[in-house]
Design a protein around this motif. Structure first.
Motif, PDB file in Angstrom:
ATOM      1  N   GLU A  94       4.181  10.696   9.189  1.00  0.00           N
ATOM      2  CA  GLU A  94       4.485  11.344  10.458  1.00  0.00           C
ATOM      3  C   GLU A  94       3.221  11.474  11.302  1.00  0.00           C
ATOM      4  O   GLU A  94       3.250  11.977  12.416  1.00  0.00           O
ATOM      5  CB  GLU A  94       5.090  12.730  10.193  1.00  0.00           C
ATOM      6  CG  GLU A  94       6.539  12.620   9.731  1.00  0.00           C
ATOM      7  CD  GLU A  94       6.972  13.799   8.882  1.00  0.00           C
ATOM      8  OE1 GLU A  94       6.400  14.888   9.061  1.00  0.00           O
ATOM      9  OE2 GLU A  94       7.867  13.624   8.045  1.00  0.00           O
ATOM     10  N   ASP A  95       2.103  11.044  10.741  1.00  0.00           N
ATOM     11  CA  ASP A  95       0.836  11.118  11.453  1.00  0.00           C
ATOM     12  C   ASP A  95       0.574   9.768  12.122  1.00  0.00           C
ATOM     13  O   ASP A  95       0.252   8.784  11.458  1.00  0.00           O
ATOM     14  CB  ASP A  95      -0.267  11.457  10.442  1.00  0.00           C
ATOM     15  CG  ASP A  95      -1.626  11.570  11.110  1.00  0.00           C
ATOM     16  OD1 ASP A  95      -1.729  11.211  12.304  1.00  0.00           O
ATOM     17  OD2 ASP A  95      -2.572  12.008  10.438  1.00  0.00           O
ATOM     18  N   LEU A  96       0.726   9.730  13.428  1.00  0.00           N
ATOM     19  CA  LEU A  96       0.626   8.464  14.153  1.00  0.00           C
ATOM     20  C   LEU A  96      -0.773   7.856  14.030  1.00  0.00           C
ATOM     21  O   LEU A  96      -0.931   6.634  13.952  1.00  0.00           O
ATOM     22  CB  LEU A  96       0.994   8.686  15.631  1.00  0.00           C
ATOM     23  CG  LEU A  96       1.339   7.436  16.443  1.00  0.00           C
ATOM     24  CD1 LEU A  96       2.384   6.600  15.738  1.00  0.00           C
ATOM     25  CD2 LEU A  96       1.819   7.833  17.829  1.00  0.00           C
ATOM     26  N   ASP A  97      -1.788   8.714  13.975  1.00  0.00           N
ATOM     27  CA  ASP A  97      -3.153   8.203  13.829  1.00  0.00           C
ATOM     28  C   ASP A  97      -3.302   7.416  12.534  1.00  0.00           C
ATOM     29  O   ASP A  97      -3.950   6.362  12.495  1.00  0.00           O
ATOM     30  CB  ASP A  97      -4.160   9.369  13.816  1.00  0.00           C
ATOM     31  CG  ASP A  97      -4.264  10.022  15.187  1.00  0.00           C
ATOM     32  OD1 ASP A  97      -3.914   9.353  16.177  1.00  0.00           O
ATOM     33  OD2 ASP A  97      -4.669  11.189  15.257  1.00  0.00           O
ATOM     34  N   GLU A  98      -2.693   7.946  11.489  1.00  0.00           N
ATOM     35  CA  GLU A  98      -2.774   7.273  10.193  1.00  0.00           C
ATOM     36  C   GLU A  98      -2.074   5.918  10.257  1.00  0.00           C
ATOM     37  O   GLU A  98      -2.587   4.903   9.775  1.00  0.00           O
ATOM     38  CB  GLU A  98      -2.124   8.150   9.121  1.00  0.00           C
ATOM     39  CG  GLU A  98      -2.255   7.591   7.721  1.00  0.00           C
ATOM     40  CD  GLU A  98      -1.428   8.370   6.718  1.00  0.00           C
ATOM     41  OE1 GLU A  98      -0.822   9.397   7.095  1.00  0.00           O
ATOM     42  OE2 GLU A  98      -1.397   7.955   5.554  1.00  0.00           O
ATOM     43  N   ILE A  99      -0.893   5.909  10.891  1.00  0.00           N
ATOM     44  CA  ILE A  99      -0.139   4.663  11.044  1.00  0.00           C
ATOM     45  C   ILE A  99      -0.987   3.634  11.803  1.00  0.00           C
ATOM     46  O   ILE A  99      -1.113   2.475  11.393  1.00  0.00           O
ATOM     47  CB  ILE A  99       1.174   4.930  11.812  1.00  0.00           C
ATOM     48  CG1 ILE A  99       2.082   5.833  10.993  1.00  0.00           C
ATOM     49  CG2 ILE A  99       1.859   3.636  12.217  1.00  0.00           C
ATOM     50  CD1 ILE A  99       2.890   5.144   9.936  1.00  0.00           C
ATOM     51  N   LEU A 100      -1.572   4.086  12.921  1.00  0.00           N
ATOM     52  CA  LEU A 100      -2.340   3.164  13.758  1.00  0.00           C
ATOM     53  C   LEU A 100      -3.559   2.638  13.014  1.00  0.00           C
ATOM     54  O   LEU A 100      -3.935   1.473  13.170  1.00  0.00           O
ATOM     55  CB  LEU A 100      -2.772   3.870  15.047  1.00  0.00           C
ATOM     56  CG  LEU A 100      -1.635   4.123  16.048  1.00  0.00           C
ATOM     57  CD1 LEU A 100      -2.051   5.118  17.106  1.00  0.00           C
ATOM     58  CD2 LEU A 100      -1.210   2.802  16.681  1.00  0.00           C
ATOM     59  N   ALA A 101      -4.174   3.480  12.190  1.00  0.00           N
ATOM     60  CA  ALA A 101      -5.397   3.064  11.516  1.00  0.00           C
ATOM     61  C   ALA A 101      -5.134   2.058  10.411  1.00  0.00           C
ATOM     62  O   ALA A 101      -5.948   1.165  10.171  1.00  0.00           O
ATOM     63  CB  ALA A 101      -6.110   4.290  10.951  1.00  0.00           C
ATOM     64  N   LEU A 102      -4.025   2.189   9.725  1.00  0.00           N
ATOM     65  CA  LEU A 102      -3.825   1.408   8.503  1.00  0.00           C
ATOM     66  C   LEU A 102      -2.870   0.231   8.640  1.00  0.00           C
ATOM     67  O   LEU A 102      -2.934  -0.712   7.866  1.00  0.00           O
ATOM     68  CB  LEU A 102      -3.309   2.305   7.374  1.00  0.00           C
ATOM     69  CG  LEU A 102      -4.249   3.393   6.876  1.00  0.00           C
ATOM     70  CD1 LEU A 102      -3.605   4.126   5.716  1.00  0.00           C
ATOM     71  CD2 LEU A 102      -5.575   2.802   6.441  1.00  0.00           C
TER      72      LEU A 102
END
Lengths: 314, 512
Positions: free
Chosen positions: B465-473
């Motif tokens: 649910e953390d968009l930053d995590e999605i974008l980073a990985l």
């Protein structure tokens, strides 16, 4: 005599309240234990021990009320054993409870044989007599049912009232309920979960024993084997039936007693000639199971019931 | 903000606190002090010993060595009652509330002598209402605690402490369970408390919160105090280094080299459950050597997709192919046989069995197979060896493989789960919220391992649910909304704002 006649008779209602009295004592005892988080399956045996202890004390010459006190103390002693094993030692509440039932029952029978090695018919004592409350007792039906009982019945009703008051209206009751719901809440407020739970089991067991004593000191007048006859287990069901609330549990006890009083009387009607009497004996249990199924769906079980609490464990 | 505070009255002093659990030293000679009107942050990774230290201070545990002084007087060890009487109030991470009682009853618990008739509800209610007004802690005194939200329960916990005239408030990871708005309200409450002369110990591993609210920071690592610094003299980056003990670099994955699809869904639907939607005619390819990020607002079908991949639910329509073979029966056992490595969302409830040892937990998915079971009997030596290997390779900090897993911190528990999944050399990895609730060190570690698994050819589905995590990985991103999937977006092709629109359900009609 048909059903209407039975339901209109004073003796029926008097019997309902009489039969309910020991159940009320023991149910309150069990309820107190469970509200603190301890399932006390020692109830059946503690009732036997209470029935014997109260009776034998009076048989030995003590006054009736002293007999009640002796029964209560004996119950509390078994409660202490149960409490110490299940609370600080955290042993299985099922195993300890069943063990206490076997121990207390056997101890009572053994003591009976030691005290009265020769008798074949159990000796009688002079039990509590129904009170006469003057004009109150003279009211038709209601008078005899409500105001013609023995003092122990009124004590049972007082105990139920006191249980409700203590649970919901005192700091002690608050702590006790919290101990059964979330013991770490009790601990975090600087109270002793162990102390509260052992205390609840001891007091609760004392009440169970008085419930047993009612049988020998008010309902009947002697002690004989198998006289408790599963009443303890009924009380466990009544606690569930009452959703762990004293008032509802008393209603449950009255309901069960009503079925029981009814089946005795139905045996004597024309029906009794056709249907085997064992069927009538089953009636209160079957109806209780049905009521239990209907009532306990939404019951809120104390969340920490049967969960031992170990301080400092993560 | 920290200047001039040294001169102020010290309200609490810890000195040489040491606590051991078996072979593990949770606290090793820790000492610091707290000044009046100060917020002291206790910072450290999960398992660094923060909670243990505060439990000692509050009397839940007894320290093996060391002493605690409150307002200049030594605090008797192991007695929460003594801590309360001395003016220490603790807001536990796992709330200590009785659900079946009202807010007022919970607050009153233990405040009155037990052997007393009556609860004095009237006066208590007035006092609770005044406190909740003064400190901005809105909560209804007669509400059953069981019906309250997490944020409201926390307010009850704080009210409990304030009702007892706490002068020192200890908050254990207070924001872990709060929404950003609730956390803001909590900080407002804390500022009011400070204005009234209270002191606060704030336990956290969230650096931005620590920088925002604390005057001073004490950093714990592996049970030792490794740093003490005023927030004015430091920054997030340096705090993070102190906490982890090394330079932190966010994982920067190399470009992916995607291979064939290892798992394909074509028009797959599943049955919904209660409020959570099922999947609606999903098309999805998980390719070897690629991380597919699944973005979305919580409760839009992520759970359903995770259950499908775990084998917990089977499709009601559509076709599911694993390694290019259509799937007939689909159960958790089938999923394991298809070499799907599962990192479940809830590590406490579905990931592990709390009262089992690390050894037992390590073989939960493979206990029937060689070498752990031979001719129907468990080979515990082999299982223990396996657990020891995971402990060593995945840096699980624990006293040993025979420890019950409930004694581990969340991060270490997650490392065991990760190790269990990766040691089976999965072809497909389902990582459902793999870093939620973990501290920075553990987050980086888990993410690096997932990237490494990708580089070795695994197909990874990352649900977060953390968009930053999605974008980073993620190498490719899919957005899930109401049980439907967006088209595949390659890395860098969509801005967070654009993805946010998809998460809000826009664009699906055109795509369908």
């Amino acid at each position: 005599m048909d059903l209407i006649d039975i339901l209109l008779s004073a003796s029926f209602w008097a019997a309902v309240i009489r039969i309910a009295s020991p159940l009320i004592f023991a149910t309150m005892g069990e309820l107190i234990c469970e509200r603190a988080g301890v399932l006390n399956l020692g109830i059946e045996g503690i009732m036997v021990a209470g029935a014997f202890a109260g009776w034998v004390a009076v048989y030995a010459g003590l006054p009736l009320w002293w007999g009640v006190a002796v029964a209560m103390l004996v119950g509390m002693a078994f409660g202490l054993v149960h409490g110490v094993l299940t609370v600080p030692f955290g042993l299985s509440q099922h195993v300890v409870g069943l063990g206490i039932t076997m121990l207390a029952t056997a101890a009572a029978y053994y003591a009976y044989r030691i005290a009265l090695p020769e008798v074949t018919t159990p000796p009688r004592i002079e039990p509590f007599q129904p009170l006469d409350m003057g004009w109150l007792t003279d009211i038709p039906v209601v008078g005899q049912a409500l105001f013609g009982q023995t003092a122990l019945t009124y004590l049972a009703l007082l105990v139920a009232l006191a249980t409700g008051l203590v649970l919901y209206r005192t700091p002690l009751g608050l702590a006790l309920r919290a101990a059964g719901e979330n013991p770490s809440a009790v601990e975090a407020q600087g109270l002793s979960v162990t102390g509260i739970r052992i205390g609840a089991v001891v007091v609760g067991s004392g009440l169970m024993a008085v419930g047993g004593a009612f049988l020998t000191m008010s309902a009947f007048s002697s002690f004989f084997f198998e006289m408790v006859n599963g009443r303890g287990w009924i009380c466990i069901a009544l606690v569930v039936f009452g959703a762990w609330a004293p008032g509802k549990a008393v209603l449950g006890a009255l309901l069960f007693a009503g079925f029981d009083a009814l089946q005795i009387r139905l045996q004597q009607t024309g029906l009794g000639a056709v249907v085997p009497y064992q069927v009538f004996l089953m009636v209160p249990y079957i109806l209780s199971i049905l009521a239990l199924v209907l009532m306990s769906r939404r019951a809120e079980v104390p969340a920490a019931l049967m969960t031992p609490y170990n301080r400092g464990e993560r | 903000m920290g200047e001039g505070r040294q001169a102020q009255e010290v309200v609490l002093r810890l000195d040489g606190i040491t606590k051991r659990f078996g072979a593990l030293t949770a606290n090793d000679g820790i000492g610091f002090s707290l000044a009046k009107g100060e917020v002291l942050a206790l910072l450290g990774e999960n398992g660094a010993g923060k909670t243990t230290l505060m439990n000692i201070l509050f009397g839940h545990y007894t320290a093996d060595e060391g002493r605690v002084e409150v307002f200049g007087r030594p605090l008797p060890p192991g007695q929460p009652g003594a801590a309360l009487a001395a003016g220490v109030g603790m807001v536990h991470q796992h709330f200590t509330l009785a659900d079946n009682m009202t807010v007022l009853e919970n607050i009153l618990l233990g405040t009155e002598p037990l052997w007393k008739l009556g609860l004095g509800r009237g006066a208590a209610r007035a006092r609770v209402e005044r406190l909740s007004h003064d400190f901005g802690l809105a909560v209804h005194p007669d509400a059953k605690v069981g019906s309250l939200s997490v944020g409201e329960r926390q307010r009850v916990e704080i009210l409990k402490a304030l009702y007892r005239d706490a002068r020192i408030l200890i908050l254990d990871e207070p924001t872990a369970v709060l929404t950003p708005q609730e956390a803001e309200a909590l900080f407002a409450t804390l500022r009011k408390a400070l204005a009234q002369g209270l002191s606060v110990i704030f336990i956290s591993h969230k650096l931005h919160e620590v920088m925002a609210i604390a005057h001073r920071v004490v950093v714990l690592r592996h049970g030792r105090l490794v740093g003490e610094v005023a927030t004015a003299d430091t920054d997030r980056h340096r705090l993070a280094e102190m906490m982890v003990g090394a330079e932190i670099a966010a994982p920067a994955p190399r470009e992916a080299v995607p291979g064939p699809a290892l798992l394909s869904l074509r028009g797959v639907s599943t049955a919904g459950e209660g409020n959570s939607p099922g999947l609606r005619a999903l098309d999805l390819d998980l390719r070897a050597g690629q991380i597919t990020g699944l973005a979305g607002v919580s409760g839009n079908g992520q759970g359903a997709l995770a259950e499908l991949l775990s084998g917990l639910v089977a499709p009601i329509s559509g076709e599911m192919r694993v390694a290019d073979r259509p799937v007939a029966r689909w159960t958790p056992r089938e999923a394991l046989a298809a070499r799907i490595g599962r990192i479940p969302e809830d590590r406490h409830r579905t990931g592990t069995i709390a009262d089992f040892t690390l050894t037992e937990n390590a073989v939960l998915e493979s206990y029937r197979d060689e070498p752990f079971a031979r001719t129907g009997l468990m080979d515990w030596t082999a299982a223990r060896g396996h657990a020891e290997r995971i402990i060593q390779r995945y840096d699980v900090r624990c006293p040993g493989p025979e420890t019950r897993i409930r004694l581990l911190s969340g991060g270490n528990m997650q490392k065991l789960i990760l190790g269990r999944a990766l040691e089976a050399e999965p072809r497909i990895i389902l990582a459902n919220q793999p870093v939620r609730g973990l501290d920075i060190g553990a987050v980086t570690y888990v993410q690096e391992r997932l990237i490494a698994a990708r580089d070795e050819g695994a197909a990874v589905l990352l649900i977060s649910e953390d968009l930053d995590e999605i974008l980073a990985l993620s190498d490719v991103i899919r957005v899930i909304s109401d049980g439907r999937l967006s088209p595949e977006f390659p890395r860098g092709s969509k801005t967070p704002a654009e993805l946010g629109q998809w998460m809000a359900g826009q664009g699906f009609d055109h795509a369908a």
